[in-house]
Design an enzyme around this catalytic site. Sequence first.
Site, short mmCIF file in Angstrom:
data_model
loop_
_atom_site.label_atom_id
_atom_site.label_comp_id
_atom_site.label_asym_id
_atom_site.label_seq_id
_atom_site.Cartn_x
_atom_site.Cartn_y
_atom_site.Cartn_z
N ASP A 118 -7.00 -2.99 -6.51
CA ASP A 118 -7.47 -3.39 -5.53
C ASP A 118 -7.69 -5.15 -6.44
OD1 ASP A 118 -9.30 -2.17 -3.42
OD2 ASP A 118 -10.23 -3.85 -4.96
N ARG B 7 -7.37 12.68 -4.52
CA ARG B 7 -8.69 11.40 -4.48
C ARG B 7 -9.64 12.90 -4.09
NH1 ARG B 7 -8.68 9.01 1.56
NH2 ARG B 7 -8.32 11.50 1.90
N ARG C 236 -3.20 6.34 0.89
CA ARG C 236 -4.00 7.37 2.04
C ARG C 236 -2.83 8.07 2.44
NH1 ARG C 236 -8.18 4.06 4.30
NH2 ARG C 236 -7.26 2.74 3.99
N ARG D 47 0.94 -1.07 0.01
CA ARG D 47 -0.52 -0.08 -0.01
C ARG D 47 1.05 1.64 0.07
NH1 ARG D 47 -4.88 -1.84 4.72
NH2 ARG D 47 -5.39 -3.49 3.10
N TYR E 230 -15.41 -12.17 -0.11
CA TYR E 230 -15.65 -10.78 -0.55
C TYR E 230 -17.84 -10.66 -1.76
CZ TYR E 230 -12.26 -7.50 1.40
OH TYR E 230 -11.53 -6.66 1.84
#
Length: 352
Positions: free
Chosen positions: A76, A39, A30, A26, A153
């Site tokens: 993703d 974003r 963020r 990652r 998921y």
Amino acid sequence: MAESLPLLLRAARGETVERPPVWMMRQAGRYMKVYRDLRDRHPGFRERSENPDLSYAISMQPFEAFQPDGVILFSDILTPLPGMGIDFDIVESKGPLIEPAIRTAEQVDNLRPLEPAEALPFVGEVLTRLRQSVGNRAAVLGFAGAPWTLAAYAVEGRSSKNYAVIKAMAFQEPELLHRLLSHLADAIATYIGYQIDSGAQVVQLFDSWAGQLSPIDYDTFAAPYQKRVFDAVRASHPDTPLILYISGSAGVLERMAATGVDFVSLDWTVDMADGCARLPESVGVQGNVDPGLLFGTPEAIRERICDTVRKARGRRHILNLGHGILPGTPEENARVFFEAGKSVNDLLGATA
């Protein structure tokens, strides 16, 4: 010449290298202000990950800032699902949503084979551009979700704390779940092959939720399908190193190695020395600094990196976190992590 190949690729292939290569799960995301600014202009996650210009720009942000030894595709694990007929959305603060969830034999029978070049051309474009941009300064990494995690998921319809819905399917309708897992395994193998053909030099398979399984159920519902993916990819792309990551994997490390993967990525709950002792010498190790440590002092970060690298000496080792870097991590501490990883030989010499 082999020496001109990226350090991470040489290490992943088992060559003797001057230091462990370093990248960070990652690493695009963020914690970086440049990402948060982008974003704000493009709030939809799927837009950011499926628009090739945006995905490329985001993938390059940490490379431009920190020069890690690996540049990983910004995407993703759910990205290939729509190509099979499973649509999804990612909602900020809520995570992935799949409606309707996949819970019936009819839904499984209606899933399509994945044709990545048609369904996911943006993935191939971004990987090709990354290879062109970084050359041999870093290895380009691809990744995919493993069958069990994608099934979790799809069947749960969202993130879960106890995975009750898919476990109910596993224990009440195992044949149905095995059909779903088989479809996903073949699709993911095809997807990884497409990534490699497009420019990925190393690929990591994330079975994020396989750590929620007991060892006996891991042997039934996760490991055989990980191996099915690895066997298919190795048959078509034998020279591409493959990494397997499971969060909470302490109970199944030996089982992970038995899937035929090249590297096992350790989370931070296993001591690196213990992890190395439990894995065959033929299997490399990746990891495994606690992401929370990056909220600490630079001295603490350097000390832990030295400890990790010292304990992995004599093994193929890729320095990484034991999970993804956390939102809110100070960017300067990410810089310390990368710089310490690159200068670890000097740091170890100073502490010898």
